[in-house]
Design an enzyme around this catalytic site. Structure first.
Site, mmCIF file in Angstrom:
data_model
loop_
_atom_site.group_PDB
_atom_site.id
_atom_site.type_symbol
_atom_site.label_atom_id
_atom_site.label_comp_id
_atom_site.label_asym_id
_atom_site.label_seq_id
_atom_site.Cartn_x
_atom_site.Cartn_y
_atom_site.Cartn_z
ATOM 1 N N HIS A 1 -107.496 76.623 29.790
ATOM 2 C CA HIS A 1 -107.726 76.026 31.113
ATOM 3 C C HIS A 1 -106.980 74.711 31.294
ATOM 4 O O HIS A 1 -107.006 74.123 32.390
ATOM 5 C CB HIS A 1 -109.232 75.820 31.293
ATOM 6 C CG HIS A 1 -109.766 74.860 30.283
ATOM 7 N ND1 HIS A 1 -109.768 75.122 28.915
ATOM 8 C CD2 HIS A 1 -110.248 73.608 30.413
ATOM 9 C CE1 HIS A 1 -110.250 74.084 28.270
ATOM 10 N NE2 HIS A 1 -110.540 73.144 29.156
ATOM 11 N N ASP A 2 -106.349 74.230 30.203
ATOM 12 C CA ASP A 2 -105.581 72.972 30.285
ATOM 13 C C ASP A 2 -104.080 73.212 30.277
ATOM 14 O O ASP A 2 -103.305 72.258 30.383
ATOM 15 C CB ASP A 2 -105.867 72.080 29.060
ATOM 16 C CG ASP A 2 -107.273 71.547 29.021
ATOM 17 O OD1 ASP A 2 -107.777 71.321 27.909
ATOM 18 O OD2 ASP A 2 -107.860 71.369 30.104
ATOM 19 N N ASP B 1 -114.972 70.203 21.963
ATOM 20 C CA ASP B 1 -114.009 69.492 22.796
ATOM 21 C C ASP B 1 -113.525 68.210 22.113
ATOM 22 O O ASP B 1 -114.330 67.383 21.700
ATOM 23 C CB ASP B 1 -114.726 69.135 24.114
ATOM 24 C CG ASP B 1 -113.783 68.571 25.142
ATOM 25 O OD1 ASP B 1 -112.832 69.279 25.511
ATOM 26 O OD2 ASP B 1 -113.980 67.426 25.564
ATOM 27 N N GLU C 1 -111.249 71.534 18.916
ATOM 28 C CA GLU C 1 -110.036 71.198 19.681
ATOM 29 C C GLU C 1 -109.530 69.876 19.155
ATOM 30 O O GLU C 1 -110.248 68.863 19.184
ATOM 31 C CB GLU C 1 -110.323 71.084 21.181
ATOM 32 C CG GLU C 1 -109.054 70.869 21.968
ATOM 33 C CD GLU C 1 -109.250 70.184 23.300
ATOM 34 O OE1 GLU C 1 -110.220 69.434 23.453
ATOM 35 O OE2 GLU C 1 -108.428 70.417 24.200
ATOM 36 N N ASP D 1 -119.141 75.617 24.846
ATOM 37 C CA ASP D 1 -118.192 74.510 24.741
ATOM 38 C C ASP D 1 -118.999 73.235 24.458
ATOM 39 O O ASP D 1 -119.811 72.808 25.281
ATOM 40 C CB ASP D 1 -117.424 74.370 26.068
ATOM 41 C CG ASP D 1 -116.060 73.736 25.869
ATOM 42 O OD1 ASP D 1 -115.089 74.194 26.514
ATOM 43 O OD2 ASP D 1 -115.974 72.786 25.060
HETATM 44 O O1 TEU Z 1 -108.928 68.470 26.652
HETATM 45 C C1 TEU Z 1 -108.460 67.405 25.841
HETATM 46 C C2 TEU Z 1 -107.025 67.249 26.037
HETATM 47 O O2 TEU Z 1 -106.332 66.829 25.156
HETATM 48 C C3 TEU Z 1 -106.494 67.627 27.377
HETATM 49 O O3 TEU Z 1 -106.780 66.530 28.241
HETATM 50 C C4 TEU Z 1 -105.045 67.865 27.260
HETATM 51 O O4 TEU Z 1 -104.506 67.016 26.284
HETATM 52 C C5 TEU Z 1 -104.370 67.498 28.546
HETATM 53 O O5 TEU Z 1 -105.053 68.161 29.560
HETATM 54 C C6 TEU Z 1 -102.923 67.915 28.446
HETATM 55 O O6 TEU Z 1 -102.853 69.267 28.131
HETATM 56 C C7 TEU Z 1 -110.332 68.648 26.604
HETATM 57 C C8 TEU Z 1 -110.690 69.711 27.625
HETATM 58 O O7 TEU Z 1 -110.091 70.944 27.244
HETATM 59 C C9 TEU Z 1 -110.180 69.235 28.959
HETATM 60 O O8 TEU Z 1 -110.369 70.241 29.955
HETATM 61 C C10 TEU Z 1 -110.952 67.980 29.328
HETATM 62 O O9 TEU Z 1 -110.426 67.456 30.536
HETATM 63 C C11 TEU Z 1 -110.814 66.912 28.237
HETATM 64 O O10 TEU Z 1 -110.969 67.424 26.919
HETATM 65 C C12 TEU Z 1 -111.911 65.865 28.399
HETATM 66 O O11 TEU Z 1 -113.148 66.475 28.105
#
Ligand code: TEU
Ligand code: CA
Length: 558
Positions: free
Chosen positions: A334-335, A200, A258, A99
């Site tokens: 994970h989000d 990311d 992403e 990542d």
């Molecule tokens: O996520 C970016 C992001 O857009 C997320 O914050 C998402 O929009 C939000 O959680 C609603 O779904 C990436 C990573 O995947 C996330 O885990 C990190 O917190 C974020 O970037 C910052 O690095």
């Protein structure tokens, strides 16, 4: 070397290392634990593993705040443990994606510690520093994690930019030295044999010139920056430079960016076969739907998602990139909350059927499918009831800002929104068996398990030929041997159907028909399939032709 487009035939399994397998009894998942579980991932049939960040980090955002890009978080193990993991994975024919979090670093990163010391050292311009304007933040940008996207630093008497938490200062990509430093980090891991990167929020790295105020139609205290900052004016240039200087030098690697807020048009540039940028992106349209738009607060809502909105979001991307670029395909990560709870149902009566139906719907599309740890078991949301159950700063910050500070809605409403949408739903430990702590750890886990692990776990799944696991194993095996599934075009069938998601794929004179009943009642649909046609896969144990039973999903070759 593999075929040049091996990543179009691949299926990726995403591992959130801290929640996968603890091997040393400290309650935290680690690399030796993951290494022990590689045969399980191989058995599923995945080709690639995407690891969430495993670098040294103060864990303010669970590793998305990196303090040292060329190290391993001690809680996960040592660099030797990583080398062992990589070698074992490669021996099993599994590839590893790291990542790459380079829109921002941790505020504990040496680069930031130096940068904040003065305005004229080597690192001063590695980050985005601005003088106060009328004694306050330089513009109206808000952080994804609530509050302003700027924090004042007493050392420099300036504000620094952080689109996420104050502990995640944004790197200044306008600075060529920052780009070279990132490219050096990439080479470090690629030279070790890593097979590529998930990048990311890589579409946030090019900020608008002059950092002007963002439009703020909601008249929020701070503006939502995503529509204004994402896909910035130098992004293609930066990605092409990254490809030219790093990615193009390595055979058989894979990249996925992403890209919150990107459009299909943007994606044809990022993933075009001749644009020399990335292989594919994670887009967010299908995970940003929430029915009635004014019954939500940002991402937070407890609305059901109309199937028509979901079909439109997915079909739009399938059609737009066909022949022009390449999609990633995902329900979970994970989000995101757990798909079976969010897009179908986790009612025990239908949960397994629904999980298989969602798997069919996604895996028969054009693109590279991603399976998030536990999705192959039909793991569900936790259905949290209390704020004290949450661990994720995004959820906790949102509650305090919206309920306590701005009093925008009552606490019990926000608790329902959190329960429905919180990233914590995806971060409970992997459910291996019905023993204490689900076999994840011999110690109390860093984060509470979903209480349903005695009913939903890998041990039971592996002992049940009708489990979601073996169904996903079949879906993955189908893709591995079918050019129709990989290369076929995409045509939605009956787009206005409220209950059923159907589409066709065409390739070399063959047609694949996919039908998924997202409802809990029986319907009839005749799209020309007949018993004579070959039923490729279905989530019921028999086929009743035109009848689609509750959450029934089936695929024909015609
Ligand atoms: O996520 C970016 C992001 O857009 C997320 O914050 C998402 O929009 C939000 O959680 C609603 O779904 C990436 C990573 O995947 C996330 O885990 C990190 O917190 C974020 O970037 C910052 O690095
Ligand atoms: Ca451990």
């Amino acid at each position: 070397a593999q075929s040049k487009d091996w990543w179009k035939h691949a299926v990726v399994y995403q591992v959130y290392p801290r929640s996968y397998q603890d091997s040393n009894g400290d309650g935290i998942g680690d690399l030796p634990g993951l290494t022990q579980r590689l045969p399980y991932i191989k058995k599923l049939g995945a080709d690639v593993i995407w690891l969430n960040p495993i670098y040294k980090s103060p864990d303010k955002d669970n590793g998305y705040d990196i303090a040292d890009y060329k190290s391993i978080q001690p809680a996960y193990g040592t660099m030797a443990d990583f080398d062992e993991l990589l070698a074992t994975a490669h021996k099993l024919g599994l590839k590893i994606l790291m990542d790459l979090v380079v829109n921002h670093t941790s505020d504990q990163n040496e680069w930031f510690k130096e940068s904040r010391k003065s305005r004229d050292n080597k690192y001063s311009d590695y980050y985005v520093w601005r003088d106060p304007v009328d004694g306050h933040e330089p513009n109206n940008w808000g952080s994804y994690f609530n509050g302003p996207a700027w924090t004042y630093d007493e050392n420099r008497k300036q504000y620094y930019l952080h689109l996420f938490a104050p502990g995640q200062p944004d790197l200044n990509w306008e600075n060529p030295e920052v780009r070279e430093t990132v490219f050096d980090v990439m080479r470090f891991w690629l030279d070790k044999g890593v097979n590529g990167f998930r990048m990311d929020v890589i579409n946030l790295i090019s900020k608008p010139e002059g950092l002007p105020d963002a439009p703020n139609p909601e008249h929020a205290k701070y503006a939502n920056v995503e529509p204004f900052v994402s896909d910035g004016y130098r992004l293609n240039e930066f990605l092409q430079e990254m490809n030219r200087k790093v990615l193009s030098k390595y055979d058989d690697i894979m990249t996925v960016g992403e890209m919150p807020g990107s459009t299909p048009q943007d994606a044809t540039e990022y993933t075009g076969f001749d644009t020399n940028e990335l292989n594919m992106i994670f887009q967010f349209q299908h995970v940003s739907l929430a029915g009635n738009p004014d019954k939500r607060l940002g991402k937070w809502n407890d609305q059901p998602i109309p199937l028509s909105d979901l079909k439109n979001a997915l079909s739009r991307w399938e059609v737009a990139l066909n022949g022009k670029g390449w999609n990633s395909l995902y329900w979970n990560n994970h989000d995101q909350p757990r798909a079976v709870s969010r897009f179908a149902t986790d009612d025990p009566k239908y949960r397994v059927l629904a999980a298989k139906m969602l798997g069919t719907t996604l895996h028969m599309m054009q693109g590279t499918p991603y399976v998030y740890e536990g999705e192959e078991l039909g793991m569900t949301n936790v259905h949290y009831q209390k704020l004290s159950q949450y661990e994720d700063l995004e959820s906790i910050n949102a509650y305090h800002e919206y309920v306590d500070q701005e009093k925008l809605l009552p606490g019990d409403t926000m608790l329902k929104y959190l329960s429905n949408m919180s990233r914590d739903n995806a971060r409970t430990p992997m459910q291996w068996d019905e023993s204490a702590n689900a076999g994840f750890s011999t110690a109390t886990p860093w984060f509470d398990l979903n209480p349903n692990y005695p009913e939903i776990n890998a041990k039971d799944a592996l002992a049940d030929q009708h489990s979601v696991f073996y169904y996903y194993q079949k879906l993955i095996a189908l893709r591995h041997k079918s050019d129709l599934i990989v290369y076929g075009d995409y045509e939605e069938v009956a787009a206005d159907d409220k209950d059923v998601f159907s589409y066709k794929r065409h390739y070399n004179g063959q047609t694949l028909l996919v039908m998924s009943n997202f409802s809990n009642h029986e319907v009839n649909r005749d799209y020309g399939q007949t018993k004579a046609d070959h039923l490729v896969i279905g989530n019921y144990n028999d086929d009743e032709g035109e009848t689609l039973r509750p959450y029934e999903s089936k695929v024909y070759v015609m």
